[in-house]
Design a protein around this motif. Structure first.
Motif, PDB file in Angstrom:
ATOM      1  N   VAL A 160     -31.613  17.506  24.226  1.00 32.22           N
ATOM      2  CA  VAL A 160     -32.175  16.475  23.362  1.00 32.22           C
ATOM      3  C   VAL A 160     -33.688  16.473  23.522  1.00 32.22           C
ATOM      4  CG1 VAL A 160     -30.118  15.030  23.372  1.00 32.22           C
ATOM      5  CG2 VAL A 160     -31.848  14.677  25.111  1.00 32.22           C
ATOM      6  N   ALA A 169     -28.377  16.913  28.288  1.00 30.98           N
ATOM      7  CA  ALA A 169     -27.747  15.596  28.192  1.00 30.98           C
ATOM      8  C   ALA A 169     -26.282  15.751  27.798  1.00 30.98           C
ATOM      9  CB  ALA A 169     -28.459  14.735  27.140  1.00 30.98           C
ATOM     10  N   LEU A 171     -23.726  14.703  25.183  1.00 33.67           N
ATOM     11  CA  LEU A 171     -23.781  14.239  23.804  1.00 33.67           C
ATOM     12  C   LEU A 171     -22.416  13.703  23.408  1.00 33.67           C
ATOM     13  CD1 LEU A 171     -25.743  17.226  22.238  1.00 33.67           C
ATOM     14  CD2 LEU A 171     -26.659  15.068  23.104  1.00 33.67           C
ATOM     15  N   GLN A 190     -24.323  10.608  16.572  1.00 32.36           N
ATOM     16  CA  GLN A 190     -24.463  11.302  17.842  1.00 32.36           C
ATOM     17  C   GLN A 190     -25.267  10.427  18.794  1.00 32.36           C
ATOM     18  OE1 GLN A 190     -27.426  14.434  18.446  1.00 32.36           O
ATOM     19  NE2 GLN A 190     -25.722  15.794  18.957  1.00 32.36           N
ATOM     20  N   ALA A 192     -26.844  10.354  22.932  1.00 34.04           N
ATOM     21  CA  ALA A 192     -27.148  11.132  24.147  1.00 34.04           C
ATOM     22  C   ALA A 192     -27.098  10.183  25.337  1.00 34.04           C
ATOM     23  CB  ALA A 192     -28.527  11.758  24.046  1.00 34.04           C
TER      24      ALA A 192
END
Length: 192
Positions: A160, A169, A171, A190, A192
């Motif tokens: 990210v 990250a 996700l 989405q 993170a």
């Protein structure tokens, strides 16, 4: 793939075109026709969890089946457990976090908020026959936040952007189902 209206599980070929195997587990035979196999999750160790949406037990939890391998293969051992969704919610999907914990997605439809969604985290050590899976709430989507009929969940590792470049990250992808109704939307989100 779980078919909640027929209470069957089908395995599709790699192109998602042809059914390569199918099973109608006896343990699912009495599940409600519109509340059956709502979520199917293949765990990192090769086991499978099949969550019923509304097949309730006496304690209010919903039925879950734990298959020791592919449920469509003859002779695969199965154990029963259950999932205690947050009050007023029903499980619609589940994924597994990189550390092993389960991440059930739960949905509620009510007045005046309409749709709300809640993610819970279930400890990996709880995934065993006879257990009641109880999740710890980690996120709630409710108006005025963007939310709809959240029914799909995927977890993956990715990068990210950050002010100083990018970072790795976990996700979390969520998708809603509009059910072909004009008042619902299909959303892909989405986190993170």
């Amino acid at each position: 793939v779980g078919y909640e209206n027929k209470n069957i599980i089908r395995r599709l070929d790699g192109g998602f075109v042809r059914v390569s195997a199918m099973v109608a587990p006896k343990a699912m035979a009495e599940w409600p026709s519109n509340g059956g196999a709502e979520a199917v999750l293949r765990l990192s160790d090769g086991r499978f969890l099949v969550f019923a949406e509304t097949a309730e037990r006496e304690d209010g939890s919903t039925q879950v089946l734990l298959f020791q391998g592919d449920p469509t293969e003859r002779g695969t051992q199965m154990a029963r457990l259950s999932y205690a969704a947050p009050e007023g919610y029903r499980v619609t999907d589940a994924a597994q976090l990189p550390g092993g914990e389960l991440l059930p997605l739960n949905r509620r439809i009510g007045v005046p908020d309409g749709f709300t969604a809640k993610l819970t985290r279930v400890a990996w050590s709880d995934v065993r026959g006879g257990a009641v899976l109880r999740g710890q709430g980690i996120a709630t989507l409710a108006p005025p936040l963007t939310v709809d009929n959240m029914e799909g969940l995927l977890v993956e590792r990715g990068r990210v952007p950050t002010p100083s470049g990018a970072r790795d990250a976990t996700l979390i992808w969520m998708i809603s189902d509009d059910n072909y109704f004009g008042f619902q939307r299909t959303l892909l989100m989405q986190f993170a």
